[in-house]
Scaffold this active site. Structure first.
Site, PDB file in Angstrom:
ATOM      1  N   LYS A 137      30.175  42.926  29.287  1.00 50.55           N
ATOM      2  CA  LYS A 137      30.564  41.574  29.714  1.00 50.55           C
ATOM      3  C   LYS A 137      29.316  40.741  30.055  1.00 50.55           C
ATOM      4  CE  LYS A 137      33.546  39.573  33.310  1.00 50.55           C
ATOM      5  NZ  LYS A 137      34.539  39.922  34.342  1.00 50.55           N
ATOM      6  N   SER A 212      38.679  37.836  33.753  1.00 47.81           N
ATOM      7  CA  SER A 212      37.540  37.198  33.137  1.00 47.81           C
ATOM      8  C   SER A 212      36.853  38.032  32.055  1.00 47.81           C
ATOM      9  CB  SER A 212      36.517  36.823  34.212  1.00 47.81           C
ATOM     10  OG  SER A 212      36.123  37.953  34.964  1.00 47.81           O
ATOM     11  N   SER A 236      40.342  41.063  36.621  1.00 48.41           N
ATOM     12  CA  SER A 236      39.573  40.688  35.429  1.00 48.41           C
ATOM     13  C   SER A 236      39.346  41.773  34.398  1.00 48.41           C
ATOM     14  CB  SER A 236      38.220  40.127  35.836  1.00 48.41           C
ATOM     15  OG  SER A 236      38.384  38.786  36.183  1.00 48.41           O
TER      16      SER A 236
HETATM   17  C1  LIG Z   1      46.081  25.662  45.444  1.00 47.64           C
HETATM   18  C2  LIG Z   1      44.797  25.702  46.122  1.00 47.64           C
HETATM   19  C3  LIG Z   1      43.864  26.670  45.519  1.00 47.64           C
HETATM   20  C4  LIG Z   1      42.620  26.778  46.254  1.00 47.64           C
HETATM   21  C5  LIG Z   1      41.591  27.696  45.697  1.00 47.64           C
HETATM   22  C6  LIG Z   1      42.039  29.069  45.498  1.00 47.64           C
HETATM   23  C7  LIG Z   1      41.116  29.868  44.661  1.00 47.64           C
HETATM   24  C8  LIG Z   1      41.662  31.186  44.414  1.00 47.64           C
HETATM   25  C9  LIG Z   1      41.012  31.942  43.359  1.00 47.64           C
HETATM   26  C10 LIG Z   1      42.017  32.745  42.658  1.00 47.64           C
HETATM   27  C11 LIG Z   1      41.594  33.117  41.333  1.00 47.64           C
HETATM   28  C12 LIG Z   1      42.694  33.588  40.485  1.00 47.64           C
HETATM   29  C13 LIG Z   1      42.304  34.066  39.173  1.00 47.64           C
HETATM   30  C14 LIG Z   1      41.483  35.294  39.268  1.00 47.64           C
HETATM   31  C15 LIG Z   1      41.196  35.898  37.979  1.00 47.64           C
HETATM   32  C16 LIG Z   1      40.385  37.118  38.038  1.00 47.64           C
HETATM   33  C17 LIG Z   1      39.088  37.021  38.710  1.00 47.64           C
HETATM   34  C18 LIG Z   1      38.232  38.244  38.494  1.00 47.64           C
HETATM   35  O1  LIG Z   1      38.656  39.380  38.632  1.00 47.64           O
HETATM   36  N1  LIG Z   1      36.927  38.024  38.206  1.00 47.64           N
HETATM   37  C19 LIG Z   1      35.972  39.060  37.959  1.00 47.64           C
HETATM   38  C20 LIG Z   1      34.758  38.947  38.724  1.00 47.64           C
HETATM   39  O2  LIG Z   1      33.983  40.098  38.593  1.00 47.64           O
END
Ligand SMILES: CCCCCCCCCCCCCCCCCC(=O)NCCO
Length: 570
Positions: A137, A212, A236
């Site tokens: 990645k 991701s 992710s």
């Molecule tokens: C409605 C208000 C929202 C305010 C902000 C909230 C942010 C929350 C973030 C949530 C993210 C959701 C998606 C996540 C996807 C996966 C992320 C991940 O695992 N990344 C890998 C990093 O190594």
């Protein structure tokens, strides 16, 4: 007249800032153009390299599944250089279809040539992954390559060393050969950014491949890699694996190297991202993790990792387990196919002699709200700052407009925002140090409550939907935040969790869809995005507490062997 003077003063005050911002963005646009040109040259290099191998030989080599490939390399039937060229071709073709590869790692050729040279010595002991090409990645450091995480501002900052895991892969004989695409900031289950563009789901190009680690999943799914390394802080690894019909696994954070890595949001101590495998089946993930955890040098390179070897006793145990299950986590109603996947898995596990009992996720609204607060760490300041200073095409927009607002407005919204679940999240976003401490306290308390709920039923493991809906269309993921509650829970409580595809969406699921009750825009989008998905893979998720990773892998293996899509198609 006074209006005119006020306007002059306002324009005078803001224009240097606006001009500055405009200039900064122009510089970023130039950087993106340069990057596209460099990428073109890099792809030409790869083309040159793979054209040195006859196409039919390349097809023969890249068609081999992981274990067969590894054996052929071990017994000398195929060599590391031709294997690399074969997968370069396949990765190149996969990128033409889905835009999954960001860069080909040019050092891969030297590594493969060196392995080939070493193998000429009859006394040479081939390492366990001798010559196996592995994809990485983009956010994982590879020496001399950028890890931009999709930010144009990070272009031309090559890593000066390999990450602990890339180094380990090379030590184990593997050949890291490509960097794969991600969504900007790694905080989306879509896969778009302004630097490398959008990665498409190979099974339906109009939909996201997951994120991701979306580039990984698209590449592995198309056969361009037999093993991909992703990262997971909120699903992710598991989400893209599920969306592309693959197996994916994330350990608890202690069993993944943390030293020297760059997180999308640094300083997020209770939600650490972990590295883990994505592959066509869970056996490949098991084999990789066995080699990874049995390598004594790993614990010397990252002295913070507890030296826990692969626990064969847990993996090979035949002891029946007590397993909790749920089709609804109390937060986001999952699409019918994802609920059915759980019911079918429960039936299989019962048949195998395990005891299955229903489980209720404690305080679901609280769970996902504190996950979101924990995932942004500081209420979104770092994230929003980084995003504001970058180029974000509409598809890559990860949303969260609320987090962009000044705190005094957010405080008002905490009371009056119309969307109940969004309001709950906003209420948890910390705005000062006291609220940040409270956020950590809530996460600690939630973990305690969850463990007590499991202990009350004497549970060893949990089974639930892998996700709340099938892969949505591009640009949709962060408009359906709730669907991510299924994987995110296991980051919040830092459990081991993995997913395997067990069925596909069927006509009957689309009929059931019509009966789904909807409360808000997230629910409504789950319904609309779940339509017309017949034939797309559907995964189930299994989770276990930390240090029981091997128990989780055992269950995933048992389920896959009985109803796994892979076991049916290969
Ligand atoms: C409605 C208000 C929202 C305010 C902000 C909230 C942010 C929350 C973030 C949530 C993210 C959701 C998606 C996540 C996807 C996966 C992320 C991940 O695992 N990344 C890998 C990093 O190594």
């Amino acid at each position: 007249m006074w209006f005119f003077y006020v306007a002059i003063v306002i324009i005078g005050f803001f224009s240097p800032k606006l001009i500055d911002k405009y200039n900064r963005k122009q510089k970023l646009r130039t950087l993106i153009k340069q990057r596209a040109a460099d990428r073109k040259i890099n792809f030409e290099w790869a083309k040159n390299s793979f054209q040195k191998l006859d196409e039919s030989r390349a097809v023969e080599i890249s068609a081999k599944p992981f274990e067969e490939l590894r054996n052929s390399l071990k017994n000398g039937e195929i060599g590391p250089v031709e294997t690399l060229r074969a997968f370069q071709r396949k990765a190149y073709e996969s990128t033409e279809k889905t835009n999954c590869v960001c860069f080909f790692i040019q050092e891969a050729l030297e590594i493969a040539e060196n392995l080939e040279h070493l193998a000429t010595d009859p006394n040479y002991q081939k390492p366990p992954l001798f010559g196996v090409p592995v994809s990485i990645k983009e956010s994982i450091h590879v020496k001399n390559l950028d890890s931009t995480a999709g930010y144009a501002q990070k272009i031309n900052n090559p890593s000066d060393a390999n990450s602990v895991s890339v180094d380990q892969l090379i030590r184990l004989g593997a050949v890291p050969f490509v960097h794969t695409n991600i969504p900007i900031a790694l905080l989306s289950y879509g896969c778009s950014n302004g630097v490398y563009g959008t990665t498409l789901n190979p099974l339906d190009n109009s939909r996201v491949p997951g994120g991701s680690s979306g580039g990984e999943a698209a590449l592995v799914s198309l056969g361009g890699s037999v093993l991909g390394i992703g990262t997971d802080v909120g699903g992710s690894i598991r989400t893209p694996a599920s969306f592309c019909g693959l197996a994916g696994f994330k350990s608890s954070s202690d069993r993944s190297p943390q030293l020297g890595k760059t997180a999308s949001i640094p300083g997020r101590q209770l939600l650490l991202s972990v590295e883990g495998p994505i592959a066509k089946n869970i056996d490949v993930c098991v084999e990789y993790l066995r080699l990874k955890w049995n390598d004594p040098l790993l614990y010397k390179k990252d002295v913070y990792m507890p030296p826990v070897k692969f626990q064969e006793n847990l993996y090979n145990s035949e002891k029946p387990l007590k397993i909790g299950y749920y089709t609804f986590d109390g937060y986001q109603t999952a699409s019918p196919a994802y609920q059915r996947a759980v019911r079918e898995t429960v039936a299989v596990l019962k048949e195998l002699g395990h005891e299955l009992v229903p489980f209720e996720v404690p305080q679901p609204d609280h769970m996902y709200s504190i996950f979101c607060a924990g995932a942004t760490a500081d209420g979104g300041l770092y994230l929003m700052d980084s995003l504001a200073n970058d180029i974000i095409p509409p598809e890559a927009d990860i949303g969260f407009p609320v987090a962009k607002l000044p705190h005094f407005i957010q405080r008002l919204l905490r009371k009056y925002w119309h969307h109940r679940r969004e309001r709950q999240i906003i209420q948890e976003l910390p705005h000062d140090t006291e609220e940040m401490r409270q956020m950590h306290e809530k996460i600690e308390d939630y973990r305690h409550e969850f463990v007590l709920a499991m202990r009350a039923k004497k549970l060893d493991a949990l089974v639930c939907p892998a996700f709340g809906c099938p892969p949505p269309h591009h640009g949709m993921p962060n408009k359906i935040l709730g669907a991510n509650s299924y994987p995110a829970l296991y980051n919040l409580i830092d459990f081991a969790a993995g997913t395997v595809p067990v069925t596909v969406q069927k006509q009957e699921d689309e009929v059931e869809l019509r009966k789904m009750k909807t409360e808000d825009s997230w629910d409504r989008r789950v319904v609309t995005e779940s339509k017309n998905c017949i034939g797309l893979p559907v995964s189930v998720q299994i989770a276990t507490p930390p240090y029981r990773e091997e128990m989780c892998l055992r269950l995933l293996k048992q389920v896959e062997a009985k109803i796994g899509l892979y076991s049916r198609t290969h």
